[in-house]
Design a protein around this motif. Structure first.
Motif, short mmCIF file in Angstrom:
data_model
loop_
_atom_site.label_atom_id
_atom_site.label_comp_id
_atom_site.label_asym_id
_atom_site.label_seq_id
_atom_site.Cartn_x
_atom_site.Cartn_y
_atom_site.Cartn_z
N PHE A 28 0.81 -1.22 0.00
CA PHE A 28 0.00 0.00 0.00
C PHE A 28 0.84 1.27 0.00
N SER A 29 2.17 1.15 0.11
CA SER A 29 3.02 2.34 0.21
C SER A 29 4.32 2.12 -0.54
N HIS A 30 4.49 2.85 -1.65
CA HIS A 30 5.76 2.81 -2.36
C HIS A 30 6.89 3.30 -1.46
N TYR A 31 6.59 4.32 -0.66
CA TYR A 31 7.61 4.86 0.26
C TYR A 31 8.07 3.77 1.22
N LEU A 32 7.14 3.04 1.77
CA LEU A 32 7.47 2.00 2.73
C LEU A 32 8.30 0.90 2.06
N ALA A 33 7.85 0.48 0.88
CA ALA A 33 8.57 -0.59 0.19
C ALA A 33 9.99 -0.16 -0.17
N GLN A 34 10.14 1.06 -0.65
CA GLN A 34 11.46 1.53 -1.08
C GLN A 34 12.40 1.73 0.11
N THR A 35 11.87 2.35 1.18
CA THR A 35 12.75 2.66 2.32
C THR A 35 13.13 1.39 3.07
N VAL A 36 12.18 0.49 3.27
CA VAL A 36 12.50 -0.76 3.93
C VAL A 36 13.43 -1.59 3.04
N GLY A 37 13.23 -1.48 1.71
CA GLY A 37 14.13 -2.19 0.80
C GLY A 37 15.57 -1.74 0.95
N ARG A 38 15.76 -0.42 1.14
CA ARG A 38 17.13 0.10 1.32
C ARG A 38 17.65 -0.13 2.74
N HIS A 39 16.75 -0.06 3.70
CA HIS A 39 17.17 -0.16 5.11
C HIS A 39 16.25 -1.13 5.85
N PRO A 40 16.38 -2.42 5.63
CA PRO A 40 15.51 -3.37 6.33
C PRO A 40 15.58 -3.23 7.84
N ASP A 41 16.77 -2.84 8.35
CA ASP A 41 16.94 -2.72 9.80
C ASP A 41 16.03 -1.66 10.41
N TYR A 42 15.64 -0.64 9.62
CA TYR A 42 14.75 0.38 10.16
C TYR A 42 13.45 -0.24 10.65
N LEU A 43 12.98 -1.25 9.93
CA LEU A 43 11.75 -1.93 10.35
C LEU A 43 12.05 -3.03 11.36
N LEU A 44 13.06 -3.81 11.08
CA LEU A 44 13.35 -4.98 11.93
C LEU A 44 13.73 -4.57 13.34
N ASP A 45 14.44 -3.44 13.49
CA ASP A 45 14.88 -3.01 14.82
C ASP A 45 13.71 -2.64 15.73
N THR A 46 12.57 -2.38 15.12
CA THR A 46 11.44 -1.92 15.94
C THR A 46 10.53 -3.06 16.36
N LEU A 47 10.72 -4.28 15.82
CA LEU A 47 9.82 -5.39 16.11
C LEU A 47 9.91 -5.81 17.58
N ASP A 48 8.78 -6.20 18.13
CA ASP A 48 8.77 -6.70 19.51
C ASP A 48 9.04 -8.20 19.51
N ASP A 49 8.94 -8.82 20.68
CA ASP A 49 9.28 -10.24 20.82
C ASP A 49 8.37 -11.14 19.99
N GLU A 50 7.18 -10.66 19.69
CA GLU A 50 6.23 -11.46 18.91
C GLU A 50 6.35 -11.17 17.42
N GLY A 51 7.33 -10.36 17.06
CA GLY A 51 7.53 -10.05 15.65
C GLY A 51 6.55 -9.04 15.11
N ARG A 52 5.93 -8.24 15.97
CA ARG A 52 4.97 -7.21 15.55
C ARG A 52 5.58 -5.82 15.71
N VAL A 53 5.03 -4.88 14.96
CA VAL A 53 5.45 -3.48 15.10
C VAL A 53 4.64 -2.88 16.25
N PRO A 54 5.29 -2.46 17.32
CA PRO A 54 4.56 -2.06 18.53
C PRO A 54 4.24 -0.56 18.57
N GLU A 55 3.41 -0.21 19.54
CA GLU A 55 3.24 1.20 19.90
C GLU A 55 4.52 1.69 20.55
N ARG A 56 4.67 3.02 20.61
CA ARG A 56 5.84 3.58 21.29
C ARG A 56 5.36 4.74 22.14
#
Length: 975
Positions: free
Chosen positions: A47-75
């Motif tokens: 649903f987001s070209h921005y999301l696909a492109q940025t995560v494609g370049r920097h997967p760690d930006y998304l992966l670093d935020t995952l919680d123990d259950e592998g979900r993107v949490p609130e902050r």
């Protein structure tokens, strides 16, 4: 009923599933991609070209935020603050600062977008997190840059050496905590006062903060290899692009007072200190508040916003209507205009509307019933839907856009991301919501009165409107003008024409601003037309013209009447019905606001309702702002009195209820003024205490109402007869504060302050005239009496007329326990056994003296209160019967008002029930006539009594003569 809007996307269509699979394969080659982010759980990537492109370049930006259950949490806010601090702690240069800010933005934007597109974050969370991110980056950048430049130039300081800091104001959605995904940020920079830095490379404060401000803008908006944080828009600052980048507070305040325009008020509604010195930022907003929120009701705002929105609509129409979810018809901007119009119009009078979040404002509109609940529900629903669309649009490419995408594939992404199964169903839902929003916008903003140029039909109503317009503009010959006024129902068209010409050519009108004159020119034809609907427009026209002459000094009141046909209609009705109301509205135009809602105008609240309304009104002001609180008390009294009078003359309130409402109002005012006086003196001197040793206790204070106040018989403009009592006793009777004073002095100061606060006259009028002459020993006695001394005076020194006055006395404010003790004392005094003959002689002598001094002379008519056969005769007879019979019939002192006392006298057999009823009817009749005369702007004298009034008068005289014997005829030659 509409179906609820979809909240989460359904299964992806094949072409998007395939796209996501390819993305996941690429990501799996770059990082240890978790299995929890696959298939449907990875749908945000579709649903987001921005999301696909940025995560494609920097997967760690998304992966670093995952919680123990592998979900993107609130902050939460603390976790974000820690993340920001960590990101900036090792920054050593402006280049590193920019890199750190951009990386943090991307990381957080990915987290926010993922949760939103996954359907796990509601709109409130998304707006809060986006606003928090922007504010955090601004504050973090400013803190680093300020330390950096202070290392070169030192700390900026004011004239007294106090440290200075840049204040950053956020406007628009950022200021309101409602930022969208790819928004510009509107900022204004300011600093408290002139001065200079204290370092080796000295700069004056203006130069230092300008340098700091430019560096901050670059840190946020400069495009680097990592992109940028935000486009920074500084055009809303004073003088726009041509003005200085930074201004000190005095210069900024001067600018808005001298040059501020309506759109700048609109822009500043959401202004909020975001970064820098928070206390200084709050102080600046306090100084700007009078410019943003006018203390009067500013209906001129509607016309200004209407024009601004029309310009936006015209631009939007060239681009396509429903395609633009912000600027198009039924878009976000129309909802914002609805909410902010009420803020600009009423925010100065109702501080609950002085808030920055749109949804919070909507709830206030619901609570205040300024919009119907169903309208608020629909607008809130529309706002949430449109804002979700706006965010999803901007998440596509991290671009600031509000238009639906042209590419079919992107339209499909948008529809699916919002939970719709196709573009068709999505666009149908969008159009439905936009139409609903636009209908509400039209209801609020469409001009209720057409300009004459728009009135092209030839209906009788249009003809009359054109005729009224030409009459006011003076474009008709005098003969034709008089003929026109005659056709409109004026019996003396010549006099009416002179009145209109005098107003039009008056110096005040000639000196009006262009805007004010335009408003007057719109109002006057409407007013002439409204007067033409009256039975006797000739008598009403002079009052209406005098009012217009007064309110034209503040043209906002002209706008109120132009924008609200119902208010104009109510105004004409009330001015026609009562010169007294006309005078009140002319003296205090702020009362015109009450004409907007007939439901409230003709339904004055009861005692509890008055207390609730008053507390809500005063809760908006800090306790130390006594002057403004007192002005609001005066306005509150005027408003409530107007409501009673309007309900009275329109037949919604009977006579006894009129007096009840006016009496309740006085009691509530007394309670509040006493509290203000008491709190002020307690703060200075401490609580008054009395007693001995372990028996020390708080000393009590009470206000006793006499006369009309005591008897629940207040009329319009009545003064308040009061006596002040306390129960302080003992040698150590003094206050307990650091500046201790004797209790008697404390209570005297309380009473003096109460009298002053009630009677002080300001531009907002006065509350009440206060009469304290009924206290023991009158004007020569102490202003406040101890209860024991009051009892001793009643036992040993009081005159018979003072015991008569006690019949209509009761506790009205202060300590309730002391009030009960006064009630017991009153009953004791009134129920003493008395010599009937002696009492009769004293009552007659007192009445004779009053007649000699105040009775009307022959040819002066009949004074409904003072003359023989008037209200005073009934009062004296009732008081005599109570004093002479209370020993054997104590029930006759139960009530301080005459009607219930007469009923009790009849029921107890002191007088016949027929006589009781006849005198009660006579009393009601006389009081009702006095009310009518007051509302007609006259005193209580009737020049030529009608037969009905003569019959009432004669019955009262007959009863008096039967009771006391015929008086000396010299006493009342007109009887």
């Amino acid at each position: 009923m509409d179906k609820p809007l979809p909240e989460t996307p359904e299964a992806l269509p094949p072409f998007l599933e395939e796209e996501v699979e390819h993305l996941l394969q690429d990501l799996g080659e770059k990082a240890d991609w978790p299995g929890s982010l696959s298939g449907q759980s990875a749908s945000p990537l579709a649903f987001s070209h921005y999301l696909a492109q940025t995560v494609g370049r920097h997967p760690d930006y998304l992966l670093d935020t995952l919680d123990d259950e592998g979900r993107v949490p609130e902050r939460d806010d603390d976790a974000f603050a820690a993340m920001l601090s960590t990101a900036l702690q090792d920054v050593d240069s402006e280049e590193q600062l920019k890199q750190a800010l951009r990386e943090l933005r991307h990381r957080e934007m990915i987290r926010i977008a993922w949760r939103d597109l996954e359907g796990r974050a509601d709109l409130d969370e998304v707006m809060h997190d986006l606003s928090r991110l922007a504010q955090g980056l601004i504050q973090g950048a400013l803190d680093w840059l300020d330390r950096h430049y202070q290392g070169r130039h030192g700390q900026p300081r004011g004239a007294n050496g106090a440290a200075q800091s840049l204040v950053v104001l956020g406007l628009g959605k950022l200021g309101g905590g409602e930022l969208n995904f790819s928004s510009d940020i509107d900022l204004i920079f300011a600093y408290a006062e002139s001065g200079e830095t204290d370092g080796e490379r000295v700069l004056d404060n203006g130069a230092y903060f300008q340098k700091l401000g430019r560096a901050l803008i670059a840190a946020l908006s400069e495009v680097t290899a990592d992109g940028f944080c935000y486009r920074v828009d500084m055009r809303l600052r004073p003088f726009g692009d041509s003005g200085p980048l930074v201004m000190h507070f005095d210069a900024m305040e001067d600018y808005y007072q001298a040059h501020g325009r309506e759109w700048e008020r609109y822009a500043l509604i959401k202004a909020r200190p975001l970064a820098g010195d928070a206390a200084a930022g709050d102080a600046l907003m306090k100084r700007l508040r009078p410019f943003i929120y006018r203390r009067y009701l500013d209906y001129g705002t509607l016309a200004n916003l209407r024009e601004l929105k029309q310009m936006i609509n015209d631009e939007s129409a060239r681009r396509g209507r429903y395609e633009d979810v912000k600027h198009g018809e039924g878009g976000i901007r129309e909802i914002e205009f609805i909410a902010q119009s009420f803020q600009l119009i009423r925010g100065g009078r109702d501080q609950a509307l002085q808030r920055r979040d749109l949804l919070g404002v909507m709830e206030v509109l619901r609570e205040r019933e300024l919009l119907p609940a169903y309208a608020v529900d629909q607008l809130e629903r529309g706002y949430r839907f449109l804002r979700r669309i706006e965010n999803r649009l901007q998440m596509l490419n991290d671009q600031q856009t509000h238009r639906l995408p042209r590419a079919t594939g992107d339209r499909t992404r948008l529809a699916l991301s919002l939970g719709f199964d196709s573009e068709v169903t999505f666009e149908a839902a969008l159009v439905r919501e936009q139409r609903r929003v636009h209908a509400h916008f039209e209801q609020v903003f469409t001009a209720p009165q057409r300009d004459d140029a728009e009135s092209m039909d030839s209906s009788p109503e249009a003809d009359r409107e054109q005729q009224s317009h030409r009459l006011w503009q003076g474009s008709l010959d005098d003969d034709v003008a008089r003929e026109a006024l005659s056709s409109l129902g004026f019996d003396d068209p010549g006099a009416a024409l002179v009145g209109l010409v005098d107003l039009r050519d008056s110096p005040g009108v000639r000196a009006m601003s262009t805007t004010g004159r335009q408003r007057l020119d719109r109002l006057m034809p409407l007013l002439i037309g409204a007067l033409a609907e009256m039975d006797a427009p000739d008598t009403v026209l002079p009052r209406a013209l005098q009012m217009v002459r007064t309110i034209a000094r503040r043209s906002v009141y002209l706008s109120l009447l132009v924008e609200n046909p119902l208010a104009l209609s109510q105004l004409v009705k009330l001015v026609a019905a009562s010169p007294w109301i006309s005078e009140q509205l002319t003296r205090f135009p702020v009362l015109l606001d009450e004409l907007l809602d007939p439901r409230a105008l003709y339904a004055p609240p009861d005692r509890d309702g008055l207390r609730e309304e008053l507390e809500a009104e005063l809760a908006q002001f800090p306790g130390e702002d006594h002057e403004q609180m007192l002005d609001r008390l005066r306005q509150f009294k005027q408003v409530q009195t107007l409501r009673v009078a309007a309900a009275d003359i329109m037949g919604f309130l009977p006579l006894m209820k009129v007096s009840d409402h006016l009496t309740w109002l006085a009691e509530v005012m007394l309670e509040r003024v006493l509290q203000l006086a008491w709190d002020k003196l307690i703060e200075r001197h401490g609580e008054p205490r009395c007693g001995e040793g372990a028996g020390m206790r708080p000393a009590r204070f009470a206000v006793i109402g006499y006369g009309k106040l005591g008897g629940f018989e207040l009329g319009y403009g009545s003064d308040l007869d009061v006596v002040f009592l306390h129960d302080s006793e003992g040698e150590d009777a003094q206050t307990a504060g650091p500046k201790s004073i004797d209790n008697t002095e404390f209570f005297a100061r309380v009473a003096q302050r109460v009298v002053h606060l009630l009677g002080a006259f300001t531009a907002a009028g006065r509350l009440y005239e206060v009469d304290t002459r009924l206290r023991p020993s009158g004007t020569s006695g102490l202003l406040v009496s101890g209860l024991r001394a009051f009892r001793r005076y009643q036992d040993e020194s009081a005159w018979t007329w003072e015991h008569q006055a006690l019949v209509r006395a009761r506790f009205v404010a202060g300590d309730a326990e002391l009030g009960e003790r006064f009630d017991d004392l009153r009953r004791e005094v009134l129920t003493r056994k008395r010599d009937a003959d002696a009492l009769c002689a004293e009552v007659v002598e007192m009445r004779q003296r009053m007649l000699t001094e105040h009775a009307s002379k022959k040819g002066q008519g009949f004074h409904l209160k003072r003359d023989r056969g008037g209200i005073t005769d009934i009062e004296f007879m009732v008081q005599y019967w109570v004093l002479v019979s209370a020993h054997d019939h104590p029930a006759v002192c139960d009530w301080p008002d005459k009607i219930r006392t007469l009923e009790t006298l009849g029921r107890e057999g002191v007088i016949g029930e027929d006589l009781s009823e006849a005198l009660a009817d006579a009393y009601r009749d006389l009081r009702n006539r006095i009310h009518r005369l007051t509302l007609a702007g006259r005193d209580a004298r009737v020049e030529e009594p009608d037969d009905e009034l003569l019959a009432v008068r004669d019955r009262v005289i007959e009863t008096w003569n039967d009771l006391f014997g015929a008086p000396d005829p010299v006493a009342n030659k007109n009887a």
